[in-house]
Design a protein around this motif. Structure first.
Motif, short mmCIF file in Angstrom:
data_model
loop_
_atom_site.label_atom_id
_atom_site.label_comp_id
_atom_site.label_asym_id
_atom_site.label_seq_id
_atom_site.Cartn_x
_atom_site.Cartn_y
_atom_site.Cartn_z
N PHE A 13 13.30 -3.92 0.45
CA PHE A 13 12.66 -3.20 1.84
C PHE A 13 11.99 -2.03 1.24
CE2 PHE A 13 15.93 -5.55 3.85
CZ PHE A 13 15.57 -6.55 4.12
N GLY A 14 11.86 -1.82 -0.05
CA GLY A 14 11.44 -0.66 -0.48
C GLY A 14 12.75 0.44 -1.07
N ARG A 15 12.20 1.60 -1.23
CA ARG A 15 13.39 2.55 -1.54
C ARG A 15 13.78 3.69 -0.35
NH1 ARG A 15 11.92 5.77 -6.49
NH2 ARG A 15 9.86 5.85 -5.46
N ALA A 16 12.58 4.22 0.27
CA ALA A 16 12.50 5.51 1.01
C ALA A 16 12.13 4.71 2.36
CB ALA A 16 11.53 6.32 0.72
N GLY A 45 3.63 10.07 4.77
CA GLY A 45 4.44 11.00 3.92
C GLY A 45 5.62 10.37 2.97
N GLY A 46 5.36 9.35 2.72
CA GLY A 46 6.34 8.88 1.86
C GLY A 46 7.24 7.77 1.99
N CYS A 47 7.26 7.27 3.23
CA CYS A 47 8.17 6.26 3.55
C CYS A 47 7.68 4.86 3.11
CB CYS A 47 8.59 6.21 4.95
SG CYS A 47 9.65 7.59 5.68
N ASP A 48 8.32 3.94 2.56
CA ASP A 48 7.72 2.60 2.29
C ASP A 48 8.37 1.54 3.00
OD1 ASP A 48 9.02 2.92 -1.29
OD2 ASP A 48 10.31 2.80 0.78
N GLY A 49 9.16 2.11 3.93
CA GLY A 49 9.79 1.13 4.96
C GLY A 49 10.17 1.89 6.22
N LEU A 50 10.03 1.11 7.30
CA LEU A 50 10.45 1.69 8.75
C LEU A 50 11.81 0.76 9.28
CD1 LEU A 50 7.10 2.69 9.71
CD2 LEU A 50 8.54 4.20 8.85
N VAL A 78 0.63 0.25 10.63
CA VAL A 78 1.11 0.53 8.85
C VAL A 78 0.43 -0.56 8.26
CG1 VAL A 78 2.97 1.86 9.62
CG2 VAL A 78 3.23 -0.67 9.12
N GLY A 79 0.14 -1.76 8.91
CA GLY A 79 -0.26 -3.07 8.13
C GLY A 79 0.71 -3.33 7.01
N GLU A 80 0.26 -3.53 5.80
CA GLU A 80 1.01 -4.05 4.68
C GLU A 80 1.59 -2.82 3.77
OE1 GLU A 80 2.43 -7.03 4.60
OE2 GLU A 80 1.20 -7.25 6.52
N ARG A 81 1.40 -1.55 4.35
CA ARG A 81 1.82 -0.29 3.46
C ARG A 81 3.11 0.08 3.37
NH1 ARG A 81 -0.97 4.39 6.11
NH2 ARG A 81 -0.72 3.32 8.24
N ALA A 82 4.06 -0.63 4.33
CA ALA A 82 5.39 -0.40 4.57
C ALA A 82 5.97 -1.79 5.06
CB ALA A 82 5.42 0.96 5.36
N SER A 83 7.29 -1.90 4.74
CA SER A 83 7.83 -2.95 5.16
C SER A 83 8.52 -2.55 6.35
CB SER A 83 9.29 -3.37 4.44
OG SER A 83 10.22 -2.21 4.21
#
Length: 301
Positions: A13-16, A45-50, A78-83
């Motif tokens: 799900f990403g790291r951050a 701001g740098g999150c790659d998952g919520l 967020v579209g596909e920018r983040a999980s």
């Protein structure tokens, strides 16, 4: 002889990841516009998952329909920018399965499933609960181990067995048992995310996948910089950045107020979406909010 190393699998799900608050309007209604604005800020701001509808997201006091609407709105933002990982854990296996299927339909990428709370099922019942959910949905699962809230631990031996299921891929770790955590990490490919902000660097340094942070609601870029510095080989800088967060983390997570309360108080003081908390939680008072704001300003200026 060159030492042999094991390359960990890519985090699912990403790291951050941020355990995002659920914004409400002044009268306590779900604020989907605010949720979209906050989600966009966190990803920028740098999150790659919520993570939505976790404890910080006040899942005990949002309806099933609100949980689905929140996933849809954040996906749109967020579209596909983040999980998007949807919290679906309850004390009822049947209800948990229903929430999982609804989250999948709404567009979630994964599920966060806390151990059933209060009833304190034994380990074989816990295992059956998670396996039933993993079989019911097509989404990957992160198990949420937080015995201080649920009253029951997902024991390391149980984790080892559950790791054999192809859709059980991750753990949000709030067990405060680094020995047990490393035991599972050394014997499985489960991606371990710390759910304790003070352990972001510590777990990452021994092979963790990243973090699911409450404090990241207000300082997403700073926590991302901790793991970015570590990845760049700047371990001293990573340690410095981690220590810098401690005053704010202590106020937000160890002051006697729940993280949802402190995160929303600080977001409100910064003019960002959050709104009030729902009962039985109560919003932070002026003194607590001023202290949070002072710690935030010291960290960010």
């Amino acid at each position: 002889m060159t030492p042999r190393t094991k390359t960990p699998p890519a985090p699912p799900f990403g790291r951050a990841l941020c355990a995002m608050v659920t914004p409400f309007t002044a009268d306590g209604a779900l604020d989907l516009d605010g949720a979209q604005r906050l989600a966009d800020r966190l990803v920028t701001g740098g999150c790659d998952g919520l993570v939505l509808s976790g404890t910080t997201g006040e899942s005990p006091t949002t309806t099933d329909a609100e949980k689905s609407a929140l996933v849809r709105a954040v996906r749109e933002a967020v579209g596909e920018r983040a999980s998007i990982v949807a919290g679906v854990g309850t004390a009822d296996t049947r209800h948990t399965v229903e929430l999982a299927l609804a989250a999948e339909k709404a567009g979630a990428d994964g599920l966060l499933v806390v151990a059933p709370y209060y009833s304190r099922p034994p380990q074989d019942a816990l295992e059956a609960h998670f396996l039933e959910l993993a079989d019911a949905s097509g989404l990957p699962l992160a198990l949420y181990d937080i015995p201080g809230r649920t009253g029951v631990r997902i024991e390391p031996e149980t984790m080892l067995r559950l790791a054999a299921h192809p859709r059980i891929v991750a753990v949000k770790d709030c067990a405060y048992d680094l020995m047990g955590t490393q035991k599972v990490m050394s014997r499985t490919d489960l991606a371990y995310y710390t759910g304790c902000d003070e352990y972001v660097l510590a777990l990452y340094a021994v092979g963790g996948a990243g973090y699911i942070s409450t404090v990241a609601n207000v300082i997403p870029r700073h926590f991302r910089s901790v793991i970015d510095a570590f990845d760049a080989g700047e371990t001293g800088e990573a340690a410095h950045l981690q220590r810098q967060t401690l005053p704010l983390t202590e106020l937000m997570m160890a002051s006697g107020l729940p993280g949802a309360v402190t995160a929303k108080a600080l977001l409100g003081a910064l003019g960002l979406p959050g709104g009030p908390v729902r009962s039985p939680l109560r919003s932070a008072g002026r003194e607590a909010t001023d202290g949070l704001l002072a710690a935030y300003e010291e960290l960010t200026t």
